[in-house]
Design a protein around this motif. Structure first.
Motif, PDB file in Angstrom:
ATOM      1  N   GLU A  21      -1.058  10.319  11.010  1.00 20.24           N
ATOM      2  CA  GLU A  21      -1.239  10.429   9.562  1.00 20.24           C
ATOM      3  C   GLU A  21      -0.532   9.289   8.841  1.00 20.24           C
ATOM      4  O   GLU A  21      -1.082   8.686   7.918  1.00 20.24           O
ATOM      5  N   LEU A  22       0.680   8.994   9.256  1.00 24.95           N
ATOM      6  CA  LEU A  22       1.421   7.890   8.643  1.00 24.95           C
ATOM      7  C   LEU A  22       0.656   6.579   8.772  1.00 24.95           C
ATOM      8  O   LEU A  22       0.503   5.841   7.800  1.00 24.95           O
ATOM      9  N   GLU A  23       0.151   6.301   9.956  1.00 23.47           N
ATOM     10  CA  GLU A  23      -0.578   5.052  10.177  1.00 23.47           C
ATOM     11  C   GLU A  23      -1.781   4.961   9.244  1.00 23.47           C
ATOM     12  O   GLU A  23      -2.045   3.905   8.656  1.00 23.47           O
ATOM     13  N   ALA A  24      -2.496   6.056   9.062  1.00 19.39           N
ATOM     14  CA  ALA A  24      -3.658   6.061   8.162  1.00 19.39           C
ATOM     15  C   ALA A  24      -3.232   5.844   6.714  1.00 19.39           C
ATOM     16  O   ALA A  24      -3.874   5.094   5.971  1.00 19.39           O
ATOM     17  N   LEU A  25      -2.166   6.474   6.302  1.00 14.70           N
ATOM     18  CA  LEU A  25      -1.683   6.325   4.925  1.00 14.70           C
ATOM     19  C   LEU A  25      -1.224   4.900   4.636  1.00 14.70           C
ATOM     20  O   LEU A  25      -1.431   4.383   3.534  1.00 14.70           O
ATOM     21  N   LEU A  26      -0.613   4.266   5.610  1.00 19.24           N
ATOM     22  CA  LEU A  26      -0.083   2.915   5.400  1.00 19.24           C
ATOM     23  C   LEU A  26      -1.179   1.866   5.248  1.00 19.24           C
ATOM     24  O   LEU A  26      -0.892   0.730   4.866  1.00 19.24           O
ATOM     25  N   ARG A  27      -2.431   2.225   5.509  1.00 18.33           N
ATOM     26  CA  ARG A  27      -3.548   1.295   5.348  1.00 18.33           C
ATOM     27  C   ARG A  27      -4.115   1.274   3.931  1.00 18.33           C
ATOM     28  O   ARG A  27      -4.980   0.466   3.627  1.00 18.33           O
ATOM     29  N   HIS A  28      -3.631   2.139   3.048  1.00 13.85           N
ATOM     30  CA  HIS A  28      -4.131   2.172   1.672  1.00 13.85           C
ATOM     31  C   HIS A  28      -3.630   0.959   0.886  1.00 13.85           C
ATOM     32  O   HIS A  28      -2.622   0.348   1.235  1.00 13.85           O
ATOM     33  N   ASP A  29      -4.314   0.675  -0.200  1.00 15.45           N
ATOM     34  CA  ASP A  29      -3.921  -0.411  -1.099  1.00 15.45           C
ATOM     35  C   ASP A  29      -2.531  -0.104  -1.662  1.00 15.45           C
ATOM     36  O   ASP A  29      -2.317   0.938  -2.290  1.00 15.45           O
ATOM     37  N   ALA A  30      -1.607  -1.005  -1.444  1.00 10.39           N
ATOM     38  CA  ALA A  30      -0.205  -0.764  -1.782  1.00 10.39           C
ATOM     39  C   ALA A  30       0.057  -0.721  -3.286  1.00 10.39           C
ATOM     40  O   ALA A  30       0.833   0.119  -3.753  1.00 10.39           O
ATOM     41  N   THR A  31      -0.541  -1.606  -4.032  1.00 13.78           N
ATOM     42  CA  THR A  31      -0.172  -1.753  -5.443  1.00 13.78           C
ATOM     43  C   THR A  31      -0.276  -0.447  -6.232  1.00 13.78           C
ATOM     44  O   THR A  31       0.709  -0.043  -6.860  1.00 13.78           O
ATOM     45  N   PRO A  32      -1.397   0.257  -6.216  1.00 12.19           N
ATOM     46  CA  PRO A  32      -1.439   1.497  -7.010  1.00 12.19           C
ATOM     47  C   PRO A  32      -0.505   2.589  -6.482  1.00 12.19           C
ATOM     48  O   PRO A  32       0.070   3.349  -7.261  1.00 12.19           O
ATOM     49  N   VAL A  33      -0.316   2.648  -5.168  1.00 12.67           N
ATOM     50  CA  VAL A  33       0.575   3.666  -4.596  1.00 12.67           C
ATOM     51  C   VAL A  33       2.020   3.373  -4.996  1.00 12.67           C
ATOM     52  O   VAL A  33       2.759   4.271  -5.420  1.00 12.67           O
ATOM     53  N   LEU A  34       2.435   2.127  -4.882  1.00 15.92           N
ATOM     54  CA  LEU A  34       3.797   1.754  -5.256  1.00 15.92           C
ATOM     55  C   LEU A  34       4.028   1.939  -6.753  1.00 15.92           C
ATOM     56  O   LEU A  34       5.117   2.353  -7.171  1.00 15.92           O
ATOM     57  N   GLN A  35       3.011   1.681  -7.572  1.00 19.59           N
ATOM     58  CA  GLN A  35       3.140   1.915  -9.014  1.00 19.59           C
ATOM     59  C   GLN A  35       3.351   3.390  -9.318  1.00 19.59           C
ATOM     60  O   GLN A  35       4.172   3.748 -10.164  1.00 19.59           O
ATOM     61  N   VAL A  36       2.618   4.256  -8.628  1.00 18.75           N
ATOM     62  CA  VAL A  36       2.795   5.699  -8.830  1.00 18.75           C
ATOM     63  C   VAL A  36       4.205   6.111  -8.403  1.00 18.75           C
ATOM     64  O   VAL A  36       4.888   6.844  -9.120  1.00 18.75           O
ATOM     65  N   MET A  37       4.629   5.643  -7.242  1.00 19.04           N
ATOM     66  CA  MET A  37       5.981   5.987  -6.774  1.00 19.04           C
ATOM     67  C   MET A  37       7.045   5.514  -7.756  1.00 19.04           C
ATOM     68  O   MET A  37       8.014   6.223  -8.012  1.00 19.04           O
ATOM     69  N   ARG A  38       6.862   4.323  -8.288  1.00 20.86           N
ATOM     70  CA  ARG A  38       7.834   3.742  -9.209  1.00 20.86           C
ATOM     71  C   ARG A  38       7.863   4.514 -10.519  1.00 20.86           C
ATOM     72  O   ARG A  38       8.933   4.786 -11.060  1.00 20.86           O
ATOM     73  N   GLY A  39       6.702   4.889 -11.026  1.00 20.43           N
ATOM     74  CA  GLY A  39       6.631   5.525 -12.335  1.00 20.43           C
ATOM     75  C   GLY A  39       6.753   7.041 -12.326  1.00 20.43           C
ATOM     76  O   GLY A  39       7.026   7.638 -13.365  1.00 20.43           O
ATOM     77  N   GLU A  40       6.538   7.658 -11.163  1.00 23.99           N
ATOM     78  CA  GLU A  40       6.530   9.126 -11.098  1.00 23.99           C
ATOM     79  C   GLU A  40       7.429   9.658  -9.974  1.00 23.99           C
ATOM     80  O   GLU A  40       7.149  10.713  -9.408  1.00 23.99           O
ATOM     81  N   THR A  41       8.485   8.939  -9.676  1.00 23.25           N
ATOM     82  CA  THR A  41       9.354   9.308  -8.558  1.00 23.25           C
ATOM     83  C   THR A  41       9.819  10.756  -8.647  1.00 23.25           C
ATOM     84  O   THR A  41       9.682  11.524  -7.696  1.00 23.25           O
TER      85      THR A  41
END
Length: 150
Positions: free
Chosen positions: A99-119
């Motif tokens: 599951e981790l390997e599959a998740l790490l293949r997603h586009d980073a920018t929107p995921v990192l933005q969500v993590m940054r703004g909605e931690t």
């Protein structure tokens, strides 16, 4: 693999979210949510350094590490490396690794933005899930003890 596929297959995070009766988040927020669950469940709570800081874990230690890594890492793989090394986290079994390997293949920018703004909101959901999973585990253990003859 899309987040929708993750919700229809028996991945560890899907089981954990179902235990808490939470509807999985969609899109980048869903990827972020699942990554945070895998970080938390991958921590070595017996021998890792984090176990000595449990009282600060949810409110300071985890959110700070998650948030800071979003600025340090240009990809999800690098984000995972930063957070996993810092917290002593690693997938515990083949299902979590897949599951981790599959998740790490997603586009980073929107995921990192969500993590940054909605931690905090993401970690609130993570904490709700871990509370529900812990309660279910304790209930099953108590029931198993009652079935064992003395």
């Amino acid at each position: 693999m899309t987040v929708n596929q993750l919700t229809t297959t028996p991945h560890p995070t899907s089981r954990w979210l179902a235990t808490a009766c939470l509807q999985p988040l969609e899109g980048p927020a869903g990827v972020a949510e699942r990554l945070l669950l895998l970080v938390h469940y991958g921590i070595d709570w017996q021998n890792g350094w984090v176990s000595s800081y449990r009282e600060r874990y949810w409110d300071h230690l985890l959110p700070d590490r998650i948030w800071c890594a979003t600025f340090q890492a240009p990809t999800l793989r690098r984000w995972w490396r930063e957070v996993a090394q810092d917290l002593g986290s690693a997938p515990r079994n083949p299902a979590e690794r897949a599951e981790l390997e599959a998740l790490l293949r997603h586009d980073a920018t929107p995921v990192l933005q969500v993590m940054r703004g909605e931690t905090e909101a993401l970690l609130l959901r993570t904490r709700i899930v871990t509370d529900a999973v812990r309660e279910e585990r304790q209930t099953h253990q108590a029931a198993a003890r009652q079935r064992v003859p003395a």
